[in-house]
Design a protein around this motif. Sequence first.
Motif, mmCIF file in Angstrom:
data_model
loop_
_atom_site.group_PDB
_atom_site.id
_atom_site.type_symbol
_atom_site.label_atom_id
_atom_site.label_comp_id
_atom_site.label_asym_id
_atom_site.label_seq_id
_atom_site.Cartn_x
_atom_site.Cartn_y
_atom_site.Cartn_z
ATOM 1 N N LEU A 1 7.554 11.277 -1.330
ATOM 2 C CA LEU A 1 7.648 11.230 -2.790
ATOM 3 C C LEU A 1 6.245 11.184 -3.383
ATOM 4 O O LEU A 1 5.315 10.684 -2.754
ATOM 5 C CB LEU A 1 8.442 9.998 -3.234
ATOM 6 N N PRO A 2 6.104 11.696 -4.621
ATOM 7 C CA PRO A 2 4.770 11.666 -5.237
ATOM 8 C C PRO A 2 4.365 10.226 -5.580
ATOM 9 O O PRO A 2 5.209 9.378 -5.858
ATOM 10 C CB PRO A 2 4.950 12.499 -6.507
ATOM 11 N N LEU A 3 3.060 10.002 -5.549
ATOM 12 C CA LEU A 3 2.539 8.681 -5.898
ATOM 13 C C LEU A 3 2.701 8.449 -7.393
ATOM 14 O O LEU A 3 2.291 9.270 -8.199
ATOM 15 C CB LEU A 3 1.051 8.613 -5.532
ATOM 16 N N ARG A 4 3.322 7.326 -7.769
ATOM 17 C CA ARG A 4 3.369 6.933 -9.171
ATOM 18 C C ARG A 4 2.668 5.581 -9.300
ATOM 19 O O ARG A 4 3.007 4.627 -8.609
ATOM 20 C CB ARG A 4 4.815 6.851 -9.665
ATOM 21 N N SER A 5 1.703 5.542 -10.178
ATOM 22 C CA SER A 5 0.862 4.363 -10.303
ATOM 23 C C SER A 5 1.643 3.233 -10.966
ATOM 24 O O SER A 5 2.152 3.395 -12.070
ATOM 25 C CB SER A 5 -0.364 4.730 -11.150
ATOM 26 N N PRO A 6 1.769 2.075 -10.292
ATOM 27 C CA PRO A 6 2.534 0.977 -10.899
ATOM 28 C C PRO A 6 1.772 0.326 -12.046
ATOM 29 O O PRO A 6 0.545 0.340 -12.061
ATOM 30 C CB PRO A 6 2.712 -0.019 -9.750
ATOM 31 N N THR A 7 2.500 -0.252 -12.975
ATOM 32 C CA THR A 7 1.868 -0.908 -14.116
ATOM 33 C C THR A 7 1.253 -2.242 -13.704
ATOM 34 O O THR A 7 0.150 -2.572 -14.112
ATOM 35 C CB THR A 7 2.906 -1.159 -15.238
ATOM 36 N N PHE B 1 0.840 -1.202 0.000
ATOM 37 C CA PHE B 1 0.000 0.000 0.000
ATOM 38 C C PHE B 1 0.877 1.256 0.000
ATOM 39 O O PHE B 1 1.830 1.334 0.783
ATOM 40 C CB PHE B 1 -0.885 0.017 1.250
ATOM 41 N N PRO B 2 0.556 2.239 -0.839
ATOM 42 C CA PRO B 2 1.369 3.466 -0.897
ATOM 43 C C PRO B 2 1.043 4.426 0.241
ATOM 44 O O PRO B 2 0.637 5.563 0.025
ATOM 45 C CB PRO B 2 1.002 4.047 -2.266
ATOM 46 N N THR B 3 1.223 3.963 1.459
ATOM 47 C CA THR B 3 0.980 4.809 2.630
ATOM 48 C C THR B 3 2.099 5.840 2.764
ATOM 49 O O THR B 3 3.151 5.736 2.102
ATOM 50 C CB THR B 3 0.958 3.963 3.918
ATOM 51 N N ALA B 4 1.906 6.804 3.647
ATOM 52 C CA ALA B 4 2.946 7.795 3.916
ATOM 53 C C ALA B 4 4.241 7.104 4.347
ATOM 54 O O ALA B 4 5.339 7.583 4.047
ATOM 55 C CB ALA B 4 2.472 8.762 4.999
ATOM 56 N N ALA B 5 4.112 5.966 5.008
ATOM 57 C CA ALA B 5 5.294 5.248 5.492
ATOM 58 C C ALA B 5 6.133 4.694 4.347
ATOM 59 O O ALA B 5 7.344 4.505 4.493
ATOM 60 C CB ALA B 5 4.858 4.101 6.410
ATOM 61 N N LEU B 6 5.508 4.410 3.216
ATOM 62 C CA LEU B 6 6.246 3.913 2.052
ATOM 63 C C LEU B 6 6.745 5.067 1.185
ATOM 64 O O LEU B 6 7.913 5.098 0.795
ATOM 65 C CB LEU B 6 5.354 2.976 1.222
ATOM 66 N N LEU B 7 5.889 6.012 0.896
ATOM 67 C CA LEU B 7 6.262 7.092 -0.040
ATOM 68 C C LEU B 7 7.217 8.094 0.600
ATOM 69 O O LEU B 7 8.049 8.685 -0.086
ATOM 70 C CB LEU B 7 5.014 7.807 -0.552
ATOM 71 N N CYS B 8 7.120 8.302 1.893
ATOM 72 C CA CYS B 8 8.003 9.242 2.604
ATOM 73 C C CYS B 8 8.143 10.563 1.852
ATOM 74 O O CYS B 8 9.260 11.067 1.666
ATOM 75 C CB CYS B 8 9.369 8.606 2.852
#
Length: 360
Positions: free
Chosen positions: A112-118, A103-110
């Motif tokens: 950085l902008p969200l980039r949608s994976p393929t 999940f792209p939570t704040a804890a993962l993205l820190c």
Amino acid sequence: MPNMTLKTPVVWSDACLLHVPKGEVWVGVPIEGTEVPARAEVIVAALQDAGAVVTPASGYDDTVLTDVHDPELVDWLRTCSDEWQRGSYSVDPGQDRVVPYVFPTAALLCGLPLRSPTAVHGRAGQYAYDTMTLVGPGTWEAARGAVDAALTAVDLVASGRHETAYALCRPPGHHATPNGYGGSCYLNNAAVAAQALRTKGHERVAIIDIDAHHGNGTQAIFYDRSDVYYGSVHVDPAAGWFPHYVGHADETGRGDGAGANRNIPLAEGTPDDDWLAGVASIAEGAKAHGATALVVSLGVDAAINDPESPLQITDRGYQAAGEQLATLGLPTVAVQEGGYHLPSLGGLVVATLAGLESRR
Ligand code: SP5
Ligand code: ZN
């Protein structure tokens, strides 16, 4: 309740049976899950036994969905199961439902902008915020059928033909947010109904949510808006209950929406009296807000025997809640949310609708 005849029209779409979650993943463990097609079947049967007339849902355009949801969420829900089936997931690792694992939570993205994976198994976590809400081949059709039922119920009251209409929505909707899904919900039926009432000329609409869980999705959709009041009584998320992060008493709305959101979290084991006091307080808030139409998020999982909540509400309590809401005297659309104890589900819905009819 013998010898009663419910006058409230029951709106239903057969498509709502096409969603077959085949279980859910809870704390990492695949379990059977309780949001099953039989829920709708027992509710329809009980309503027919109580003399209610069942009306098929009309079809509505997808454009209504983007009044309350981001188009990207709608596109995802429409297409993700097909995309998943085209992958090899049903063979390796042996999962034929769309289930996220990262999940792209704040804890993962820190930051950085969200980039949608393929990859579809990566992208699932961009829209699903839990692992309990699986998407399968019939999920989209069922979720659309539930929205159609809610909108048909809106038309029945907006036309003045009925004071109250009930939509037997399945899957439920109140946990679906502007851009995400979870809690067994995909599209927010109650929010779509409230928005439709606004579009039909009601300047102020109230949503009263008596499901055992906080309707975080509905709250989020209207949190910044003054025109739609949201009030909920639910088991305290801070006491260890879904949705855990949202549903606290100090969440009262933001910006233009300040003061138009009201949460009443309740302790485990809360009985009828205290729950009804909460419902009355929220109904007062709806009245003070100046709403001219009401949407009831009618979850019956606060019931004493329900496996998903520790509240202790009886049939009498649900009927009394219906009676309290009826005193508002507003055109009312009730939409089904949760409720998982199959032997008592039907009676609880009948009791609530009987209460809602009491002002006639
Ligand atoms: C619409 C609605 O009522 N959604 C409920 C979502 C909460 N589901 C939480 C499920 C947690 C797993 N349940 C395990 C059974 C324990 N008795
Ligand atoms: Zn619930």
